[in-house]
Design an enzyme around this catalytic site. Structure first.
Site, PDB file in Angstrom:
ATOM      1  N   ASP A 204     -16.812 -26.143  71.501  1.00 15.01           N
ATOM      2  CA  ASP A 204     -16.332 -26.572  70.181  1.00 15.01           C
ATOM      3  C   ASP A 204     -17.177 -27.710  69.616  1.00 15.01           C
ATOM      4  O   ASP A 204     -16.894 -28.225  68.544  1.00 15.01           O
ATOM      5  CB  ASP A 204     -14.865 -27.012  70.287  1.00 15.01           C
ATOM      6  CG  ASP A 204     -14.173 -27.104  68.930  1.00 15.01           C
ATOM      7  OD1 ASP A 204     -14.576 -26.380  68.006  1.00 15.01           O
ATOM      8  OD2 ASP A 204     -13.229 -27.896  68.791  1.00 15.01           O
ATOM      9  N   SER A 228     -11.215 -26.828  62.886  1.00 11.69           N
ATOM     10  CA  SER A 228     -11.352 -25.467  63.414  1.00 11.69           C
ATOM     11  C   SER A 228     -10.096 -24.668  63.099  1.00 11.69           C
ATOM     12  O   SER A 228      -8.978 -25.168  63.245  1.00 11.69           O
ATOM     13  CB  SER A 228     -11.563 -25.512  64.928  1.00 11.69           C
ATOM     14  OG  SER A 228     -12.707 -26.278  65.263  1.00 11.69           O
ATOM     15  N   GLN A 278     -16.524 -18.832  65.502  1.00 11.07           N
ATOM     16  CA  GLN A 278     -15.475 -19.720  65.014  1.00 11.07           C
ATOM     17  C   GLN A 278     -15.468 -19.730  63.487  1.00 11.07           C
ATOM     18  O   GLN A 278     -16.525 -19.680  62.865  1.00 11.07           O
ATOM     19  CB  GLN A 278     -15.700 -21.141  65.518  1.00 11.07           C
ATOM     20  CG  GLN A 278     -14.645 -22.162  65.106  1.00 11.07           C
ATOM     21  CD  GLN A 278     -15.035 -23.578  65.459  1.00 11.07           C
ATOM     22  OE1 GLN A 278     -15.723 -24.251  64.713  1.00 11.07           O
ATOM     23  NE2 GLN A 278     -14.600 -24.036  66.641  1.00 11.07           N
TER      24      GLN A 278
END
Length: 288
Positions: A204, A228, A278
């Protein structure tokens, strides 16, 4: 082992409360104001792994529903969706204040044989050619308010070296292609599952930034309302995160207040270890 590395390993050592119910620490990750997304993913994966035997995760898909509160623990509830001949499926719900903050599905595969191919590792300079995250931040220390300096310089567990770092406070517009090297030395003694958890945590890092680069933006410019929204990982090969890995990222599309980003993680010897995708919130910060 540094204090920051020890904290991260403690975060991943979740507590079993009941057969399929677990509790993880909320504080201590990359960010102080809300729980770092990679931390919740890694803890959710840890909870799923506690209910699986003799199989490794090959993919996970997670949705971030609410910001995590670092001041309290996170409860992880695992649903044993299926135990099949080759594949095992788990659903994990992360809960704080009685509400879901993340939903995740993870699939585990009994190791098998088949055909092999992969894309080659990008041709970029190795980590020894790029400054560390600590060195970069020292460069900007004079432009950081005194009340934020301790957090700005706080030791982090993952060693990061960006290939083409932009100015933290006045970034210029740049290509969406985004590369960084990362590793954690304390992973040297970690087992296979913990290696997966560490890579899930680190996956991430820097990803949403790829969608900011073409617009001359980053987290320090103060213009962004970002987070996110979802996150997917596919594990392809064994992970040894004590060694350098190249995170090759790009953002094919940004629009409508969202940014789509994808990445490939390679070991330094060129093995494709994992793929990541993502979508994140990326809109102008609203005046309150």
């Amino acid at each position: 082992m540094t204090d920051a590395e020890r904290v991260l390993l403690d975060l991943l050592n979740i507590e079993r409360l009941e057969v399929d119910l677990f509790r993880g620490i909320g504080s201590g990750g990359e960010t102080p104001t809300r729980i770092f997304g990679g931390q919740v993913i890694a803890q959710a994966l840890a909870a799923a792994y506690r209910t699986v035997e003799d199989r490794l995760c090959h993919s996970l898909h997670a949705y971030f529903i609410r910001p995590g509160d670092p001041s309290i623990p996170v409860i992880y509830q695992v649903d044993r969706a299926r135990d099949g001949g080759s594949f095992t499926t788990r659903r994990v719900v992360a809960i704080q204040h009685g509400k879901q903050i993340l939903n995740m599905s993870a699939s585990f595969h009994k190791q098998d044989n088949g055909w092999d191919h992969q894309h080659p590792i990008p041709n970029v300079d190795g980590p020894e050619h790029h400054p560390s995250r600590d060195d970069l931040r020292q460069k900007y220390l004079g432009r950081v308010p005194d009340k934020l300096k301790s957090e700005f310089l706080r030791e982090r567990p993952i060693e990061v070296r960006e290939v083409d770092p932009l100015d933290l406070f006045t970034p210029s517009k740049a290509d969406d292609k985004n590369y960084l090297w990362f590793r954690m030395g304390a992973a040297n003694d970690a087992d296979t599952i913990t290696q997966h958890l560490l890579l899930a945590y680190a996956s991430d890092m820097g990803l949403l930034t790829s969608g900011m680069r073409p617009h001359g933006l980053n987290w320090f410019t103060g213009e962004i309302d970002g987070a996110s929204l979802d996150h997917a990982i596919w594990f392809h090969a064994p992970v040894k995160f004590q060694n350098w890995h190249l995170y090759s990222m790009e953002s094919p599309w940004t629009g409508q207040g969202r940014s789509f980003n994808r990445g490939s993680i390679f070991s330094q010897d060129g093995k494709l270890v994992a793929s990541v995708a993502q979508e994140g919130l990326l809109r102008r910060r609203r005046l309150r």
